[in-house]
Design a protein around this motif. Structure first.
Motif, short mmCIF file in Angstrom:
data_model
loop_
_atom_site.label_atom_id
_atom_site.label_comp_id
_atom_site.label_asym_id
_atom_site.label_seq_id
_atom_site.Cartn_x
_atom_site.Cartn_y
_atom_site.Cartn_z
N ASP A 36 0.87 -1.15 0.07
CA ASP A 36 0.29 0.21 -0.23
C ASP A 36 0.87 1.57 0.06
O ASP A 36 1.49 1.21 0.49
CB ASP A 36 -1.48 -0.13 1.23
CG ASP A 36 -1.67 -0.73 1.27
OD1 ASP A 36 -2.30 -1.56 -0.35
OD2 ASP A 36 -2.80 -0.76 1.74
N MET A 37 0.30 2.05 -0.57
CA MET A 37 1.66 3.67 -1.03
C MET A 37 2.59 3.77 -0.90
O MET A 37 3.51 4.55 -1.24
CB MET A 37 0.98 4.49 0.84
CG MET A 37 -0.73 4.25 0.73
SD MET A 37 -0.27 5.61 1.97
CE MET A 37 0.41 4.31 3.31
N ASP B 104 -0.63 4.88 -6.83
CA ASP B 104 -0.10 5.90 -5.40
C ASP B 104 1.56 5.47 -4.88
O ASP B 104 1.34 4.42 -4.29
CB ASP B 104 -1.39 5.42 -4.46
CG ASP B 104 -1.23 5.63 -3.12
OD1 ASP B 104 -0.39 5.97 -2.87
OD2 ASP B 104 -2.34 5.03 -2.33
N THR C 49 2.05 7.55 -2.14
CA THR C 49 2.05 8.54 -0.93
C THR C 49 2.16 7.99 0.17
O THR C 49 2.06 9.50 1.58
CB THR C 49 0.55 8.56 -1.12
OG1 THR C 49 -0.21 7.88 -0.52
CG2 THR C 49 0.07 9.22 -2.30
N TYR C 50 3.54 7.86 0.35
CA TYR C 50 3.88 6.88 1.67
C TYR C 50 4.93 7.83 2.13
O TYR C 50 4.58 7.97 3.55
CB TYR C 50 4.18 5.64 1.92
CG TYR C 50 4.38 5.20 3.40
CD1 TYR C 50 4.00 5.14 4.58
CD2 TYR C 50 5.93 5.07 3.37
CE1 TYR C 50 3.86 4.54 6.53
CE2 TYR C 50 6.50 4.48 5.30
CZ TYR C 50 5.43 4.77 6.23
OH TYR C 50 5.27 4.48 7.46
N ARG D 227 4.84 11.63 4.05
CA ARG D 227 4.02 11.08 4.73
C ARG D 227 2.70 12.42 5.69
O ARG D 227 1.77 12.28 5.50
CB ARG D 227 4.48 10.03 5.94
CG ARG D 227 3.89 9.64 6.50
CD ARG D 227 2.34 8.31 5.12
NE ARG D 227 1.73 7.78 5.99
CZ ARG D 227 0.47 8.38 4.94
NH1 ARG D 227 0.72 8.63 4.72
NH2 ARG D 227 -0.89 7.83 5.73
N LYS E 56 -0.18 13.57 3.36
CA LYS E 56 -1.39 12.89 3.28
C LYS E 56 -1.47 12.86 2.38
O LYS E 56 -3.49 12.98 1.59
CB LYS E 56 -2.86 13.11 4.18
CG LYS E 56 -2.45 13.34 5.58
CD LYS E 56 -2.89 13.84 6.98
CE LYS E 56 -2.80 13.98 8.59
NZ LYS E 56 -3.43 14.38 9.01
N ASP F 246 -1.90 10.06 0.11
CA ASP F 246 -2.73 9.09 0.46
C ASP F 246 -4.32 9.54 -0.17
O ASP F 246 -4.72 9.57 -0.19
CB ASP F 246 -2.80 7.88 1.43
CG ASP F 246 -2.98 8.63 2.43
OD1 ASP F 246 -2.65 9.62 2.49
OD2 ASP F 246 -3.91 8.53 3.79
N GLN F 247 -4.45 10.96 0.46
CA GLN F 247 -5.80 11.41 0.59
C GLN F 247 -6.76 11.86 -0.64
O GLN F 247 -7.80 11.34 -1.39
CB GLN F 247 -6.64 12.67 1.61
CG GLN F 247 -6.05 11.88 2.99
CD GLN F 247 -6.37 12.60 3.83
OE1 GLN F 247 -6.76 14.17 3.84
NE2 GLN F 247 -5.94 12.67 5.58
N VAL G 266 -5.23 10.36 -4.06
CA VAL G 266 -5.90 8.67 -4.08
C VAL G 266 -7.18 8.44 -3.75
O VAL G 266 -7.76 8.02 -4.62
CB VAL G 266 -4.28 8.14 -3.79
CG1 VAL G 266 -4.81 6.35 -4.85
CG2 VAL G 266 -3.15 8.52 -4.41
N GLU G 267 -6.93 7.95 -2.44
CA GLU G 267 -8.49 7.97 -2.29
C GLU G 267 -9.70 8.57 -3.15
O GLU G 267 -10.96 8.21 -2.94
CB GLU G 267 -8.61 7.75 -0.73
CG GLU G 267 -8.09 7.13 -0.02
CD GLU G 267 -7.99 7.11 1.38
OE1 GLU G 267 -8.67 8.15 2.35
OE2 GLU G 267 -7.65 6.45 2.19
#
Length: 467
Positions: free
Chosen positions: A323-324, A338, A340-341, A453, A456, A458-459, A461-462
């Motif tokens: 993930d990420m 993604d 994004t980590y 990180r 954020k 990842d938001q 991408v979501e």
């Protein structure tokens, strides 16, 4: 985790048994009060916002076997309590003692970029022959590394442990806990340069991972670019127990293990891994020369620990990002990458390079956020990413659009805007970035989303996936 008597924990951490039965056992360690169960040792960590000592009464009612407490006024009747001066230090001492119960090989991994993927690839290769424990998710910190030690069991044959630091002195504590037989230094970039001051200082601090390697062990270091000189001049070899061998790996021929004929295949990167006495053709299911680099050191460990190459190659071909960390989401004909980590200037340029290797003629869009903890060089380093984007454009690898998020990332956006014809949108926040992406994206586009990180991303991408 094997069951440990409370009296042995008291000795390991130099604590005092406040109450409870010293003959009872602990078979699980937790720092989260929501994860306690029967047999748990609860370690309350004092954080910036919450002092977890407040949860001690609750976890005792929940039936934990034991708690640490640096508050010597804490009292109770259930379970057991060990008074310590510092709960984090006590956790680390217990982890180091528990690690000492086992003699299986432990591989320690550090560096500025690529630690997690390198860990995953090495573990994938080792798992083809050995019962292997590997760092779970992001447990690579002062707390996380300690918790990982309790994953070791009697039947564990190999452990692959990621060791991340951001401040001086942190590696000294981690290496006391892990005591790796072999170690990897993936690369030295500018991550945490705001805390550590220079690449030389970063190399010296991360290089302390070698301290407990014996002459039977080996130190694997990335040998690309100026890394050999950086390692030779800054890794504290004089702190090592033995005269260890340093093995360089990378994508350049001067390394002991190196990749050649690197090319993008239909489903991922392909290359030949060359080493003394042999060559292996390798296919990956991920893109990017940085992943080739990670795979090469995994193959080096296969040779070192006598893992059959056929199984190692198969494991690397089957490896998919976690993930990420380069996961590709295919949504209505648009491909969202993604990653994004976390981010550093080096990892961003690697990901941009890989962006153009993905198949198809679709446009390439980069959505890049601030890289944090770069100190006084932040503006210059962000502009450096912009210079890379412009240079790639001049070589025919042109972004259809660059979207930045944050004040620091805007520096790269401004540079690109002033030195190229690439459309640039500098956004103040994630919500604005999502709107800009949705305005410009088209079917078959490849969209890279990346940032530190703390940003954020990842938001973002979501939101794109949900939309």
């Amino acid at each position: 985790m094997k069951a440990i008597q409370i009296k042995d924990i008291v000795t390991a951490v130099s604590g005092t048994l406040a109450w409870g039965d010293e003959e009872s056992y602990v078979s699980h360690v937790a720092i989260d009060s929501r994860e306690v169960k029967e047999g748990t040792l609860f370690v309350p960590i004092i954080g910036e916002r919450v002092d977890a000592h407040r949860f001690i009464p609750d976890v005792l009612v929940a039936g934990v076997s034991c708690v640490f407490s640096s508050d010597h006024t804490v009292q109770g009747k259930r379970g057991a309590c060990i008074y310590v001066e510092d709960t984090l230090l006590a956790l680390q001492k217990f982890a180091a003692w528990y690690r000492s119960l086992y003699s299986m090989p432990v591989i320690g991994i550090t560096g500025s970029v690529g630690k997690t993927t390198t860990k995953e690839m090495i573990a994938a290769v080792m798992e083809t022959k050995y019962r292997t424990v590997k760092t779970y998710k992001n447990l690579n910190s002062q707390i996380g590394v300690a918790l990982m030690m309790f994953e070791l069991e009697e039947d564990t044959e190999m452990a692959v442990i990621e060791m991340g630091i951001s401040m001086p002195g942190e590696m000294d504590r981690l290496v006391e806990i892990v005591r790796p037989e072999c170690a990897v230094l993936t690369n030295i970039g500018v991550s945490h340069i705001g805390n550590l001051g220079s690449r030389e200082n970063i190399c010296a601090e991360k290089g302390k991972i070698i301290q407990y390697i014996s002459e039977e062990g080996k130190f694997f270091a990335c040998g690309n670019g100026d890394m050999k000189q950086l390692v030779q001049e800054n890794v504290p070899f004089d702190q090592c127990e033995g005269n260890i061998e340093t093995i360089y790996y990378g994508t350049e021929p001067g390394c002991t293990y190196y990749g050649e004929n690197i090319r993008a295949g239909e489903n991922g990167q392909c290359f030949a891994c060359c080493y003394p006495g042999g060559k292996e053709e390798v296919e990956l299911s991920v893109m990017g020369n940085h992943n080739v680099n990670n795979a090469i050191v995994a193959l080096a460990f296969a040779k070192h620990y006598n893992v059959p190459m056929a199984g190692a190659r198969r494991a690397l071909k089957e490896y998919l990002p976690i993930d990420m960390r380069g996961v590709v989401h295919h949504v209505n004909g648009v491909h969202v990458i993604d990653d994004t980590y976390n981010a550093s200037p080096d990892s961003i340029t690697s990901n941009l390079r890989a962006l153009f290797d993905y198949p198809g003629e679709g446009r390439r869009i980069a959505v890049l956020a601030d890289v944090l903890e770069l100190g006084e060089d932040s503006r210059k380093l962000h502009e450096g990413i912009g210079k890379y984007i412009v240079k790639e454009s001049e070589n025919g690898r042109k972004l259809a659009c660059l979207i930045t998020v944050g004040t620091e990332a805007a520096c790269m956006g401004t540079y690109v805007k002033e030195h190229s014809e690439i459309p640039v949108m500098c956004c103040e926040d994630r919500e604005q970035a999502v709107c800009e992406i949705q305005k410009c994206m088209q079917k078959d586009d490849w969209i890279l989303v990346k940032g530190s990180r703390g940003m954020k991303m990842d938001q973002v991408v979501e939101q794109l996936i949900k939309e």
